[in-house]
Structure formats: C-alpha cells, structure tokens
Design an enzyme around this catalytic site. Sequence first.
Site, PDB file in Angstrom:
ATOM      1  N   LYS A   1      -5.799   3.289   2.750  1.00  0.00           N
ATOM      2  CA  LYS A   1      -7.102   2.699   2.405  1.00  0.00           C
ATOM      3  C   LYS A   1      -8.207   3.366   3.230  1.00  0.00           C
ATOM      4  O   LYS A   1      -8.122   4.545   3.515  1.00  0.00           O
ATOM      5  CB  LYS A   1      -7.070   1.185   2.601  1.00  0.00           C
ATOM      6  CG  LYS A   1      -5.826   0.528   1.978  1.00  0.00           C
ATOM      7  CD  LYS A   1      -5.959  -0.938   1.820  1.00  0.00           C
ATOM      8  CE  LYS A   1      -4.623  -1.517   1.410  1.00  0.00           C
ATOM      9  NZ  LYS A   1      -4.726  -2.813   0.812  1.00  0.00           N
TER      10      LYS A   1
ATOM     11  N   ASN B   1      -0.465   3.713   1.482  1.00  0.00           N
ATOM     12  CA  ASN B   1      -1.889   3.738   1.115  1.00  0.00           C
ATOM     13  C   ASN B   1      -2.685   3.348   2.362  1.00  0.00           C
ATOM     14  O   ASN B   1      -2.696   2.182   2.748  1.00  0.00           O
ATOM     15  CB  ASN B   1      -2.121   2.736  -0.023  1.00  0.00           C
ATOM     16  CG  ASN B   1      -3.595   2.578  -0.354  1.00  0.00           C
ATOM     17  OD1 ASN B   1      -4.419   3.395   0.044  1.00  0.00           O
ATOM     18  ND2 ASN B   1      -3.920   1.523  -1.083  1.00  0.00           N
TER      19      ASN B   1
ATOM     20  N   SER C   1       1.991  -6.600   0.679  1.00  0.00           N
ATOM     21  CA  SER C   1       2.490  -7.153   1.949  1.00  0.00           C
ATOM     22  C   SER C   1       3.933  -6.735   2.260  1.00  0.00           C
ATOM     23  O   SER C   1       4.706  -7.506   2.847  1.00  0.00           O
ATOM     24  CB  SER C   1       2.341  -8.669   1.979  1.00  0.00           C
ATOM     25  OG  SER C   1       0.968  -9.016   1.907  1.00  0.00           O
TER      26      SER C   1
ATOM     27  N   HIS D   1      -5.830   1.161  -8.443  1.00  0.00           N
ATOM     28  CA  HIS D   1      -5.514   0.181  -7.393  1.00  0.00           C
ATOM     29  C   HIS D   1      -6.399  -1.050  -7.595  1.00  0.00           C
ATOM     30  O   HIS D   1      -7.566  -0.933  -7.979  1.00  0.00           O
ATOM     31  CB  HIS D   1      -5.744   0.810  -6.013  1.00  0.00           C
ATOM     32  CG  HIS D   1      -5.208  -0.050  -4.911  1.00  0.00           C
ATOM     33  ND1 HIS D   1      -5.895  -1.150  -4.439  1.00  0.00           N
ATOM     34  CD2 HIS D   1      -4.046   0.010  -4.200  1.00  0.00           C
ATOM     35  CE1 HIS D   1      -5.171  -1.719  -3.477  1.00  0.00           C
ATOM     36  NE2 HIS D   1      -4.047  -1.039  -3.314  1.00  0.00           N
TER      37      HIS D   1
ATOM     38  N   GLY E   1      -2.404  -7.328   1.062  1.00  0.00           N
ATOM     39  CA  GLY E   1      -3.120  -7.565   2.320  1.00  0.00           C
ATOM     40  C   GLY E   1      -3.187  -9.014   2.748  1.00  0.00           C
ATOM     41  O   GLY E   1      -3.971  -9.376   3.617  1.00  0.00           O
TER      42      GLY E   1
ATOM     43  N   GLU F   1       1.755  -4.363  -8.309  1.00  0.00           N
ATOM     44  CA  GLU F   1       1.121  -4.901  -7.105  1.00  0.00           C
ATOM     45  C   GLU F   1       0.356  -6.188  -7.456  1.00  0.00           C
ATOM     46  O   GLU F   1      -0.826  -6.128  -7.849  1.00  0.00           O
ATOM     47  CB  GLU F   1       0.118  -3.893  -6.536  1.00  0.00           C
ATOM     48  CG  GLU F   1       0.725  -2.594  -6.083  1.00  0.00           C
ATOM     49  CD  GLU F   1      -0.068  -2.012  -4.922  1.00  0.00           C
ATOM     50  OE1 GLU F   1       0.538  -1.789  -3.875  1.00  0.00           O
ATOM     51  OE2 GLU F   1      -1.279  -1.807  -5.059  1.00  0.00           O
TER      52      GLU F   1
ATOM     53  N   GLU G   1      -7.987  -2.855  -5.627  1.00  0.00           N
ATOM     54  CA  GLU G   1      -9.268  -2.848  -4.893  1.00  0.00           C
ATOM     55  C   GLU G   1     -10.304  -2.002  -5.625  1.00  0.00           C
ATOM     56  O   GLU G   1     -11.501  -2.286  -5.567  1.00  0.00           O
ATOM     57  CB  GLU G   1      -9.035  -2.362  -3.451  1.00  0.00           C
ATOM     58  CG  GLU G   1      -8.322  -3.435  -2.632  1.00  0.00           C
ATOM     59  CD  GLU G   1      -7.510  -2.910  -1.467  1.00  0.00           C
ATOM     60  OE1 GLU G   1      -7.666  -1.732  -1.088  1.00  0.00           O
ATOM     61  OE2 GLU G   1      -6.701  -3.698  -0.939  1.00  0.00           O
TER      62      GLU G   1
END
Length: 265
Positions: free
Chosen positions: A13, A11, A217, A98, A176, A170, A100
């Site tokens: 991003k 991904n 991560s 996701h 991150g 996730e 985010e």
Amino acid sequence: MNQRKRIIAGNWKMNKTREEATELSSALVSALSGQEDLPEIVLCPPFTSLQTVVEKTSLSPVAVGAQNMDWRDSGAFTGEISPVMLLDLGVKYVIIGHSERRQFFGETNTTVNQKLKAAIKHSLVPIVCLGETLDERENNLTDAVVSRQIAAALADIDATLLAELIIAYEPVWAIGTGKVCDAKEANRVASVIRKTVSNLYTGVDIGLSVPILYGGSVNPKNVDEQLAQPDIDGSLVGGASLKPEEFLPIIQAAQNRARLAASGT
Ligand code: PEP
C-alpha cells in the site's frame, strides 16, 4: 490434486520510503536465498519504490508487482502510470481493482475490465481483486457481488488470453481490520468464483485452472488454515507483508503446503 500455482503476494500500500523498501526487500531476499519449494512471491511496493525493489530482487525468487495502473499507454492523464512504464521498470505483476481503489479512487467494474485488457495486452500478470462489503454480506449478496465483479472484469476477454490471470478474493470488511474471513467460507466463495468463471467460457475450464488468493487480515497464525482449503491457492497480504518476521512465516506456510502436497499427505 491441485496443480495450480501457489502465490504469496505482499501489497505494501502507501508504505515504505526507498530506503525502507531496500531494507525490507533485501531482508526477504537473503532469508529466501537457496530455499526450495517456494511459492511465487510477489512484492507490490508503491510506484516510487518499484525500481529499487526490482533491483534488490533481481536474480532472486521474488517478483515485483504494481498496486495499480492506468489502462492507456501514454497521454495527457496527469498523475497516472501506464503499463508501458511498469514494463520499462521490470515489473511483472499488477494488482487491479483493489477495494481501496474502488472505495477511494473511483475504480469501477468497467475500469477493472479496461485495466485487465491492458495488462493482458502488455503481458503483465494481473491480480484482479474482488470482494463484498459488510453490508452486502449481511444482506446475503456476497455470491451475487463477486459473480458480478468477475463477470464484468472478464467482459469481452477471450479465454485464450487468460492463462496468466490471478484472482484475489478479498472481502472488504476483512481488509486491514484484523477480522479474517472463516477459511471454509473463503473457500466456498472461491468456489463460487470458479464456477462463475467456468460458466463464462465454453470448452475450456478457466475456473478450474485460475489461481485464487484469499486476502483480508492474513497473518502467520491464520494463513495455514486458508492455504489448506482446496480452492485457495495463496494469499494477498497487506499489513503483514511489511515486516519480514510476519511475511516470511506466511511464505513458509505456503512452502509447507507445497511439500505436503508433493508427499501426497
Ligand atoms: C490488502 O491490502 O489487500 C489486504 C488484504 O490488507 P490486509 O492484509 O492488511 O488486510
């Protein structure tokens, strides 16, 4: 033995111009050329680089996914991209839900369900993301949260439509942050997700057959321990997918796992 597909998805991003996307995808394609026992490899660049990456990866073992989409086919929805548009570009996969998107762009369990239905309708392979926040984990809500998320994502979707479904576990606190979820714990949550999916359907064991990826991560050092877990079939990789020197060893770890499984070790 685990017969599920192994998948390594990157991904990107909101990173990479078209020129940078060309450079990264070309480097990956040339490094992977002629290799055997590869997992399914999916690159998810920003919308602006989808066409470039589809072109650079054609005739290679690398597929392309989008990071998001709208659930409607067309219309007055300024700024949105539809499944029809993704298919038109040659995109095969789409990340849905996701964290985010949930955190910053108002994605909810309901929109995840609408997008999953749209992906299925258009034969895009959905990668549905689930995971708890740190606060939820600290309050022992992890299992309840992921179970609720997957049940809501799958609401009113018939088992016969789920052959291509991929789930990514996730944990939000691991994305991150450099804090990877302990591999055994990630495996435990993956098995909770499997059981929840199995309980939603009678007669077919989707929970057993659905590939579940771990994301949060992931890097070349921790990936093998994740992939060694019986309920984890691959990785959804953010930061480490942006550099060939980090993404290629992650793919190689999945390749090594496939070889070990084939040799019965
Ligand atoms: C992600 O974006 O899905 C992700 C897991 O990011 P990172 O690998 O950087 O934690």
